[in-house]
Design a protein around this motif. Structure first.
Motif, PDB file in Angstrom:
ATOM      1  N   HIS A  50      34.053  37.209 -15.610  1.00 53.01           N
ATOM      2  CA  HIS A  50      34.459  35.819 -15.861  1.00 53.01           C
ATOM      3  C   HIS A  50      33.920  34.912 -14.760  1.00 53.01           C
ATOM      4  O   HIS A  50      33.375  33.839 -15.040  1.00 53.01           O
ATOM      5  N   PHE A  51      34.084  35.342 -13.508  1.00 54.49           N
ATOM      6  CA  PHE A  51      33.599  34.541 -12.384  1.00 54.49           C
ATOM      7  C   PHE A  51      32.082  34.334 -12.462  1.00 54.49           C
ATOM      8  O   PHE A  51      31.600  33.215 -12.260  1.00 54.49           O
ATOM      9  N   VAL A 101      49.845  32.139 -16.801  1.00 58.71           N
ATOM     10  CA  VAL A 101      49.432  30.769 -16.480  1.00 58.71           C
ATOM     11  C   VAL A 101      47.980  30.544 -16.895  1.00 58.71           C
ATOM     12  O   VAL A 101      47.639  29.499 -17.465  1.00 58.71           O
ATOM     13  N   ILE A 102      47.131  31.513 -16.643  1.00 53.59           N
ATOM     14  CA  ILE A 102      45.717  31.390 -17.006  1.00 53.59           C
ATOM     15  C   ILE A 102      45.562  31.291 -18.522  1.00 53.59           C
ATOM     16  O   ILE A 102      44.782  30.461 -19.017  1.00 53.59           O
ATOM     17  N   CYS A 103      46.298  32.106 -19.266  1.00 49.55           N
ATOM     18  CA  CYS A 103      46.211  32.040 -20.736  1.00 49.55           C
ATOM     19  C   CYS A 103      46.617  30.661 -21.248  1.00 49.55           C
ATOM     20  O   CYS A 103      45.946  30.103 -22.121  1.00 49.55           O
ATOM     21  N   ASP A 104      47.697  30.123 -20.711  1.00 47.89           N
ATOM     22  CA  ASP A 104      48.126  28.776 -21.117  1.00 47.89           C
ATOM     23  C   ASP A 104      47.061  27.744 -20.758  1.00 47.89           C
ATOM     24  O   ASP A 104      46.741  26.859 -21.556  1.00 47.89           O
ATOM     25  N   ASN A 108      44.912  25.419 -23.432  1.00 52.03           N
ATOM     26  CA  ASN A 108      44.867  23.952 -23.347  1.00 52.03           C
ATOM     27  C   ASN A 108      43.431  23.445 -23.280  1.00 52.03           C
ATOM     28  O   ASN A 108      43.096  22.420 -23.877  1.00 52.03           O
ATOM     29  N   GLN A 109      42.579  24.146 -22.559  1.00 49.12           N
ATOM     30  CA  GLN A 109      41.177  23.725 -22.461  1.00 49.12           C
ATOM     31  C   GLN A 109      40.483  23.808 -23.819  1.00 49.12           C
ATOM     32  O   GLN A 109      39.775  22.879 -24.207  1.00 49.12           O
ATOM     33  N   VAL A 110      40.683  24.901 -24.519  1.00 48.33           N
ATOM     34  CA  VAL A 110      40.029  25.073 -25.823  1.00 48.33           C
ATOM     35  C   VAL A 110      40.445  23.951 -26.773  1.00 48.33           C
ATOM     36  O   VAL A 110      39.622  23.433 -27.527  1.00 48.33           O
ATOM     37  N   ALA A 111      41.699  23.550 -26.707  1.00 49.86           N
ATOM     38  CA  ALA A 111      42.190  22.471 -27.564  1.00 49.86           C
ATOM     39  C   ALA A 111      41.504  21.139 -27.252  1.00 49.86           C
ATOM     40  O   ALA A 111      41.401  20.269 -28.124  1.00 49.86           O
ATOM     41  N   GLN A 112      41.005  20.988 -26.028  1.00 47.22           N
ATOM     42  CA  GLN A 112      40.354  19.738 -25.627  1.00 47.22           C
ATOM     43  C   GLN A 112      38.854  19.721 -25.904  1.00 47.22           C
ATOM     44  O   GLN A 112      38.252  18.647 -25.951  1.00 47.22           O
ATOM     45  N   LEU A 113      38.254  20.885 -26.058  1.00 48.25           N
ATOM     46  CA  LEU A 113      36.797  20.949 -26.236  1.00 48.25           C
ATOM     47  C   LEU A 113      36.409  20.642 -27.679  1.00 48.25           C
ATOM     48  O   LEU A 113      37.092  21.055 -28.619  1.00 48.25           O
ATOM     49  N   ASP A 114      35.304  19.941 -27.861  1.00 50.62           N
ATOM     50  CA  ASP A 114      34.822  19.651 -29.211  1.00 50.62           C
ATOM     51  C   ASP A 114      33.658  20.587 -29.556  1.00 50.62           C
ATOM     52  O   ASP A 114      33.309  21.476 -28.784  1.00 50.62           O
ATOM     53  N   SER A 121      33.748  27.103 -25.395  1.00 49.47           N
ATOM     54  CA  SER A 121      35.029  27.355 -26.049  1.00 49.47           C
ATOM     55  C   SER A 121      35.155  28.820 -26.472  1.00 49.47           C
ATOM     56  O   SER A 121      36.193  29.457 -26.235  1.00 49.47           O
ATOM     57  N   ASP A 122      34.108  29.357 -27.070  1.00 54.09           N
ATOM     58  CA  ASP A 122      34.131  30.761 -27.491  1.00 54.09           C
ATOM     59  C   ASP A 122      34.291  31.704 -26.303  1.00 54.09           C
ATOM     60  O   ASP A 122      35.027  32.690 -26.372  1.00 54.09           O
ATOM     61  N   LYS A 123      33.611  31.407 -25.219  1.00 52.93           N
ATOM     62  CA  LYS A 123      33.698  32.245 -24.022  1.00 52.93           C
ATOM     63  C   LYS A 123      35.100  32.159 -23.424  1.00 52.93           C
ATOM     64  O   LYS A 123      35.674  33.184 -23.030  1.00 52.93           O
ATOM     65  N   ILE A 124      35.664  30.973 -23.386  1.00 55.68           N
ATOM     66  CA  ILE A 124      37.023  30.816 -22.860  1.00 55.68           C
ATOM     67  C   ILE A 124      38.020  31.593 -23.722  1.00 55.68           C
ATOM     68  O   ILE A 124      38.928  32.252 -23.198  1.00 55.68           O
ATOM     69  N   LEU A 125      37.849  31.553 -25.034  1.00 62.40           N
ATOM     70  CA  LEU A 125      38.726  32.322 -25.925  1.00 62.40           C
ATOM     71  C   LEU A 125      38.602  33.825 -25.659  1.00 62.40           C
ATOM     72  O   LEU A 125      39.605  34.547 -25.640  1.00 62.40           O
ATOM     73  N   GLN A 126      37.390  34.293 -25.439  1.00 65.01           N
ATOM     74  CA  GLN A 126      37.164  35.707 -25.114  1.00 65.01           C
ATOM     75  C   GLN A 126      37.874  36.064 -23.805  1.00 65.01           C
ATOM     76  O   GLN A 126      38.582  37.068 -23.718  1.00 65.01           O
ATOM     77  N   PHE A 127      37.691  35.230 -22.798  1.00 61.24           N
ATOM     78  CA  PHE A 127      38.310  35.486 -21.503  1.00 61.24           C
ATOM     79  C   PHE A 127      39.834  35.434 -21.610  1.00 61.24           C
ATOM     80  O   PHE A 127      40.535  36.231 -20.993  1.00 61.24           O
TER      81      PHE A 127
END
Length: 145
Positions: A50-51, A101-104, A108-114, A121-127
Motif C-alpha cells: 500500500h505504501f 479507522v483506516i477502513c472508515d 469516505n474517500q471512495v465516496a468523494q472520488l468521481d 478509487s479501485d485501489k483504495i477499495l482493494q486496500f
C-alpha cells in the motif's frame, strides 16, 4: 474532483500507510520469535505494498509528502512496540482499532472520488478490503478481549 483534494488524499494515505508499516515493525520486533511472527510479517507486507503504491503516486503526480513522516515513523514504531510489550491481545486491539479507522477513512474517500479517479478509487477499495482482513485477523487473535 478537485486536484487539491485528491492530492491531500494521496498525501494522507501515503503517511497513513507509512505509519502502518512502522506499527507492524514495532510489533514485529517484540513478536519476532513467536508463532505470531508470520501473521505480523504478512500484514506488514500488505502495508508495504500500500505504501509503495501511494509513494509512486506522490512521485508521479508530484504531490508534496507530509513533513511529518519522521514523526509518524517514531510514533508508529513506538505504538507497535509498546502495545506488543503489553501482550498479544493489546497489540491486536491496537491493530483492530487502527484498521477500523483506516477502513472508515478509505470508505469516505471512495465516496468523494468521481469517475476521473476510477483507478485510485479501485485501489483504495482493494486496500480497504485488505485492511478489513487485518482487523478480522486481530479480532480472531483476541483484540476484543
Amino acid at each position: 474532483m478537485r486536484s487539491k483534494s485528491v492530492e491531500s488524499m494521496i498525501r494522507v494515505d501515503h503517511a497513513g500507510e507509512y505509519a502502518a508499516v512502522c506499527i507492524y515493525h514495532g510489533q514485529g520486533v517484540v513478536f519476532s520469535r513467536t508463532r505470531d511472527a508470520d501473521k505480523i510479517q504478512e500484514m506488514q507486507e500488505h502495508e508495504r505494498v500500500h505504501f509503495r503504491y501511494f509513494n509512486n503516486l506522490i512521485l508521479q503526480r508530484r504531490v508534496r509528502p507530509t513533513l511529518f513522516l519522521p514523526v509518524w515513523h517514531v510514533a508508529g514504531v513506538a505504538l507497535g512496540y509498546v502495545t506488543a510489550m503489553m501482550g498479544k491481545k493489546a497489540a491486536m486491539a491496537c491493530t483492530a482499532a487502527v484498521e477500523e479507522v483506516i477502513c472508515d477513512h478509505y470508505s469516505n474517500q471512495v465516496a468523494q472520488l468521481d469517475d476521473s479517479e476510477r483507478d485510485l478509487s479501485d485501489k483504495i477499495l482493494q486496500f480497504c478490503a485488505e485492511e478489513r482482513e487485518h482487523m478480522e485477523t486481530a479480532i480472531s487473535c483476541g483484540a476484543e478481549e
